[in-house]
Design a protein around this motif. Sequence first.
Motif, PDB file in Angstrom:
ATOM      1  N   GLU A 134       0.896  -1.151  -0.078  1.00 53.32           N
ATOM      2  CA  GLU A 134       0.083  -0.035   0.027  1.00 53.32           C
ATOM      3  C   GLU A 134       0.948   1.364  -0.047  1.00 53.32           C
ATOM      4  O   GLU A 134       1.782   1.424   0.847  1.00 53.32           O
ATOM      5  CB  GLU A 134      -0.809   0.163   1.253  1.00 53.32           C
ATOM      6  CG  GLU A 134      -1.933  -1.040   1.193  1.00 53.32           C
ATOM      7  CD  GLU A 134      -2.842  -0.849  -0.033  1.00 53.32           C
ATOM      8  OE1 GLU A 134      -3.138   0.409  -0.385  1.00 53.32           O
ATOM      9  OE2 GLU A 134      -3.353  -2.093  -0.841  1.00 53.32           O
ATOM     10  N   ASN A 135       0.558   2.149  -0.881  1.00 53.60           N
ATOM     11  CA  ASN A 135       1.160   3.423  -0.975  1.00 53.60           C
ATOM     12  C   ASN A 135       2.725   3.426  -0.931  1.00 53.60           C
ATOM     13  O   ASN A 135       3.480   4.174  -0.482  1.00 53.60           O
ATOM     14  CB  ASN A 135       0.891   4.393   0.281  1.00 53.60           C
ATOM     15  CG  ASN A 135      -0.731   4.780   0.169  1.00 53.60           C
ATOM     16  OD1 ASN A 135      -1.273   5.084  -0.666  1.00 53.60           O
ATOM     17  ND2 ASN A 135      -1.181   4.714   1.576  1.00 53.60           N
ATOM     18  N   ILE A 136       3.321   2.343  -1.797  1.00 49.12           N
ATOM     19  CA  ILE A 136       4.668   2.211  -1.936  1.00 49.12           C
ATOM     20  C   ILE A 136       5.235   3.404  -2.408  1.00 49.12           C
ATOM     21  O   ILE A 136       6.557   3.710  -2.135  1.00 49.12           O
ATOM     22  CB  ILE A 136       4.973   0.771  -2.791  1.00 49.12           C
ATOM     23  CG1 ILE A 136       6.425   0.553  -2.906  1.00 49.12           C
ATOM     24  CG2 ILE A 136       4.291   0.985  -4.141  1.00 49.12           C
ATOM     25  CD1 ILE A 136       6.987   0.443  -1.478  1.00 49.12           C
ATOM     26  N   LEU A 137       4.765   4.011  -3.472  1.00 50.34           N
ATOM     27  CA  LEU A 137       5.525   5.092  -4.254  1.00 50.34           C
ATOM     28  C   LEU A 137       5.527   6.470  -3.299  1.00 50.34           C
ATOM     29  O   LEU A 137       6.554   7.170  -3.447  1.00 50.34           O
ATOM     30  CB  LEU A 137       4.821   5.344  -5.573  1.00 50.34           C
ATOM     31  CG  LEU A 137       4.608   4.609  -6.556  1.00 50.34           C
ATOM     32  CD1 LEU A 137       3.916   4.958  -7.620  1.00 50.34           C
ATOM     33  CD2 LEU A 137       6.123   4.161  -6.963  1.00 50.34           C
ATOM     34  N   ILE A 138       4.502   6.747  -2.386  1.00 50.15           N
ATOM     35  CA  ILE A 138       4.446   7.760  -1.742  1.00 50.15           C
ATOM     36  C   ILE A 138       5.449   7.337  -0.284  1.00 50.15           C
ATOM     37  O   ILE A 138       6.090   8.200  -0.030  1.00 50.15           O
ATOM     38  CB  ILE A 138       3.171   7.941  -1.211  1.00 50.15           C
ATOM     39  CG1 ILE A 138       2.105   8.475  -2.420  1.00 50.15           C
ATOM     40  CG2 ILE A 138       3.068   8.976  -0.112  1.00 50.15           C
ATOM     41  CD1 ILE A 138       0.782   8.493  -1.915  1.00 50.15           C
ATOM     42  N   ASN A 139       5.189   6.397   0.127  1.00 47.63           N
ATOM     43  CA  ASN A 139       6.359   5.800   1.224  1.00 47.63           C
ATOM     44  C   ASN A 139       7.920   5.919   0.720  1.00 47.63           C
ATOM     45  O   ASN A 139       8.568   6.322   1.754  1.00 47.63           O
ATOM     46  CB  ASN A 139       5.894   4.398   1.703  1.00 47.63           C
ATOM     47  CG  ASN A 139       4.546   4.475   2.496  1.00 47.63           C
ATOM     48  OD1 ASN A 139       4.066   5.481   2.985  1.00 47.63           O
ATOM     49  ND2 ASN A 139       4.009   3.128   2.645  1.00 47.63           N
ATOM     50  N   LEU A 140       8.003   5.870  -0.426  1.00 50.55           N
ATOM     51  CA  LEU A 140       9.530   5.959  -0.918  1.00 50.55           C
ATOM     52  C   LEU A 140       9.927   7.177  -0.659  1.00 50.55           C
ATOM     53  O   LEU A 140      11.119   7.591  -0.703  1.00 50.55           O
ATOM     54  CB  LEU A 140       9.643   5.161  -2.298  1.00 50.55           C
ATOM     55  CG  LEU A 140       9.555   3.716  -2.495  1.00 50.55           C
ATOM     56  CD1 LEU A 140       9.609   3.179  -3.909  1.00 50.55           C
ATOM     57  CD2 LEU A 140      10.861   3.115  -1.561  1.00 50.55           C
ATOM     58  N   ILE A 141       8.967   8.225  -0.443  1.00 51.14           N
ATOM     59  CA  ILE A 141       9.338   9.516  -0.387  1.00 51.14           C
ATOM     60  C   ILE A 141       9.269  10.067   0.712  1.00 51.14           C
ATOM     61  O   ILE A 141      10.234  10.558   1.445  1.00 51.14           O
ATOM     62  CB  ILE A 141       8.592  10.477  -1.518  1.00 51.14           C
ATOM     63  CG1 ILE A 141       8.939  10.000  -2.849  1.00 51.14           C
ATOM     64  CG2 ILE A 141       8.943  11.917  -1.274  1.00 51.14           C
ATOM     65  CD1 ILE A 141       8.113  10.724  -4.027  1.00 51.14           C
ATOM     66  N   VAL A 142       8.095   9.843   1.499  1.00 51.00           N
ATOM     67  CA  VAL A 142       8.149  10.356   2.897  1.00 51.00           C
ATOM     68  C   VAL A 142       8.573   9.620   3.950  1.00 51.00           C
ATOM     69  O   VAL A 142       8.720  10.146   5.201  1.00 51.00           O
ATOM     70  CB  VAL A 142       6.320  10.745   3.036  1.00 51.00           C
ATOM     71  CG1 VAL A 142       5.529  11.629   2.044  1.00 51.00           C
ATOM     72  CG2 VAL A 142       5.592   9.402   3.071  1.00 51.00           C
TER      73      VAL A 142
END
Length: 255
Positions: free
Chosen positions: A229-237
Amino acid sequence: MKVGSNALTRQDGRLDVTRMSSIVDQIAWLRQNDYQVILVSSGAVACGRRELQVEHSLDSVEQRQLFSALGQAKLIGLYYDLFREYHIHVGQVLTMKENFRPGEQYENQRACMRVMLENGVLPIVNENDTVSVTELMFTDNDELSGLIAQMTEADTLVMLSNIDGIYTGSPDDPSSELIKEVKPGTDLSHFIQTEKSSQGRGGMQSKYITATKIQQGGIRVIIANGKRENILINLIVDKKNTPHTEFLPYKEQIG
């Protein structure tokens, strides 16, 4: 970013529209936060295979041509509908390996990418499987995504699969550890599983080959699990606490 067939399909091989929608939501978030994105998407053949029951036998080339022609139309239509909710225009780019040879076709392709990005259009790229056969084919979309990253001088290439990255052994072995960081020149070949993707042509070996080539060109490469879940967002935040394997770009080691 490249999303593989295994990240877009369910266990029965059918397209996972819920997962696809989640990836679209995350790309929309990236764009809202001033990240430019080019999407290299697999899944056309898997889509087409579920659309039509063929009663007579077809060889492997005929199957790929037929199912990709059917599936690409369905795939781009779904992306169009999902991105439209965010008022994001998408453009389809179907390419072949010969288009990456130095010359007019290469320059035209690069210019096409540039004008799309400059006008807020999200390029969705895939191999033109209807005409690409045998020696004209990319090894897989991992190779294609690497060539696109180099052509557009991207900062980062993210390859989404259905596992978290490269492990010291089999990902199913509890004693295996995720390799979080790979410096240029590091040889991980003895850790790489050679099995092919169950739905696509790639696998971790092709991702590793692509990643080592691209990092030498000064581009960061991240391999991560597109089903998280939300892998792309978590790779940033929250990158530190998000499982992934990161290939550090060569320029960071000499600068």
